[in-house]
Design an enzyme around this catalytic site. Structure first.
Site, PDB file in Angstrom:
ATOM      1  N   LYS A 104      15.875 -16.541  -9.258  1.00  0.00           N
ATOM      2  CA  LYS A 104      15.338 -15.859  -8.131  1.00  0.00           C
ATOM      3  C   LYS A 104      13.643 -15.091  -8.718  1.00  0.00           C
ATOM      4  O   LYS A 104      12.839 -15.110  -7.788  1.00  0.00           O
ATOM      5  CB  LYS A 104      16.170 -14.454  -8.104  1.00  0.00           C
ATOM      6  CG  LYS A 104      17.473 -14.609  -7.423  1.00  0.00           C
ATOM      7  CD  LYS A 104      18.206 -13.481  -7.214  1.00  0.00           C
ATOM      8  CE  LYS A 104      19.275 -13.767  -6.057  1.00  0.00           C
ATOM      9  NZ  LYS A 104      20.469 -14.614  -6.514  1.00  0.00           N
ATOM     10  N   LYS A 183      21.332 -25.823  -2.342  1.00  0.00           N
ATOM     11  CA  LYS A 183      22.578 -25.047  -1.682  1.00  0.00           C
ATOM     12  C   LYS A 183      22.208 -24.356  -0.901  1.00  0.00           C
ATOM     13  O   LYS A 183      21.167 -23.435  -0.608  1.00  0.00           O
ATOM     14  CB  LYS A 183      22.788 -24.315  -3.397  1.00  0.00           C
ATOM     15  CG  LYS A 183      23.670 -23.269  -3.171  1.00  0.00           C
ATOM     16  CD  LYS A 183      24.055 -22.241  -4.011  1.00  0.00           C
ATOM     17  CE  LYS A 183      25.099 -21.233  -3.744  1.00  0.00           C
ATOM     18  NZ  LYS A 183      24.839 -19.711  -4.435  1.00  0.00           N
ATOM     19  N   LYS A 186      21.320 -17.966   2.328  1.00  0.00           N
ATOM     20  CA  LYS A 186      20.247 -17.067   3.130  1.00  0.00           C
ATOM     21  C   LYS A 186      19.119 -17.062   2.673  1.00  0.00           C
ATOM     22  O   LYS A 186      18.178 -16.786   3.218  1.00  0.00           O
ATOM     23  CB  LYS A 186      21.161 -15.717   3.614  1.00  0.00           C
ATOM     24  CG  LYS A 186      22.736 -15.821   4.230  1.00  0.00           C
ATOM     25  CD  LYS A 186      23.203 -14.310   4.365  1.00  0.00           C
ATOM     26  CE  LYS A 186      24.647 -14.591   4.840  1.00  0.00           C
ATOM     27  NZ  LYS A 186      25.671 -14.869   3.803  1.00  0.00           N
TER      28      LYS A 186
END
Length: 314
Positions: A104, A183, A186
């Protein structure tokens, strides 16, 4: 986690495994992770709406609240107390090794302490109910290993309280590709929503990334995002037929995408209809979550009492 509209990756990576466990194990536990969703600071009205929507989704997909203890994470406050206690036996270096955190950050997410210590709260979610089996995707296996590490560290420090849970991983559908081949998530904006209207769904499917092979050229079904998704929703004979067309040539990606759209609409048709029925009765949804929280609190209170005694708080 109530992060938005249910997509195909959610269904095969989380919902379907949960429904499988429901058939195999009496009194499985499943919660809506609203505390976890706070790591991205969602607007309060959106969070409330998403929690309700996710509850509806699971009930529409076949979750049986008489078989599965289904509740909101925040309705069991003991999880925060346990997370704090586990934080006190967690090394910073362990959290720094979390691949999901590093991924992230690499993608530009602004880090906060909630995101950094996410694995500790996840461990508390699992250990609070002294769970022995946890359905996870392959990409979440590290978090479960961290949970096992923390259970072991706590037990060595304070005495045996927690079992070390094992993973239940469905190797076939643990990671579902999105329309761009990554993958499905959202976060990447590459999802196909289970309950999207037909026009929007077909448009999303038309945008799936493929190679540039023409209609008559042979194609490799094992290296195609369209075929990977088709395998999840089509009948065995349909899968075999499309694979043959790919290998022999004569089937373009446009035609394959049309077949995928039809297969998705057929597969999810009953669920889409059931969702309309559940959504029309919001009081029922809240009652299910309330009853689940009461059942979860019973075991959570027992566990936190054992933990408090072990660490010297009582």
């Amino acid at each position: 986690q109530p992060s938005g509209v249910l997509h195909i990756g959610n269904y095969f990576g989380a919902v379907k495994p949960a429904l499988t466990v429901q058939k195999q194990i009496k009194d499985s536990y499943l919660f809506i992770a609203d505390f976890h969703s706070l790591t991205v600071n969602p607007p309060p009205h959106e969070l409330r709406s998403r929690v309700q929507s996710l509850a509806i989704d699971f009930l529409a997909c076949g979750l049986d609240p008489t078989q599965t203890v289904f509740f909101r994470q925040s309705d069991v406050p003991e999880v925060c107390e346990l997370a704090w206690i586990l934080n006190c036996v967690t090394s910073v270096s362990l959290l720094e090794r979390a691949t999901s955190y590093k991924d992230k950050i690499a993608k530009g997410f602004q880090p906060n302490n909630g995101l950094f210590s996410y694995p500790v709260l996840m461990a508390a979610d699992i250990l609070l109910y002294r769970s022995t089996l946890v359905p996870v995707g392959k990409d979440q296996s590290q978090h479960l290993e961290m949970t096992r590490d923390l259970a072991r560290k706590f037990n060595l420090t304070y005495g045996e309280v927690f079992p070390e849970p094992e993973a239940l991983i469905n190797q076939e559908v643990a990671v579902v590709p999105g329309i761009d081949g990554q993958k499905m998530s959202k976060s990447y904006g590459n999802t196909i929503e289970v309950f999207a209207d037909e026009k929007s769904l077909r448009k999303k499917i038309a945008g799936i990334v493929t190679d540039s092979k023409g209609v008559t050229e042979p194609k490799d079904p094992d290296n195609c995002n369209v075929f990977a998704l088709y395998k999840l929703v089509a009948e065995p004979e349909q899968i075999e037929e499309l694979a043959k067309l790919y290998r022999n040539g004569g089937c373009g990606y446009g035609e394959a995408k049309k077949k995928l759209a039809e297969a998705i609409l057929t597969f999810f048709g009953p669920i889409r209809k059931r969702r309309e029925e559940v959504a029309a009765d919001p009081a029922y949804v809240q009652e299910v979550l309330k009853n689940g929280a009461e059942r979860a609190n019973t075991l959570a209170s027992e566990t936190i009492a054992l933990v408090r005694k072990a660490v010297g708080l009582i």
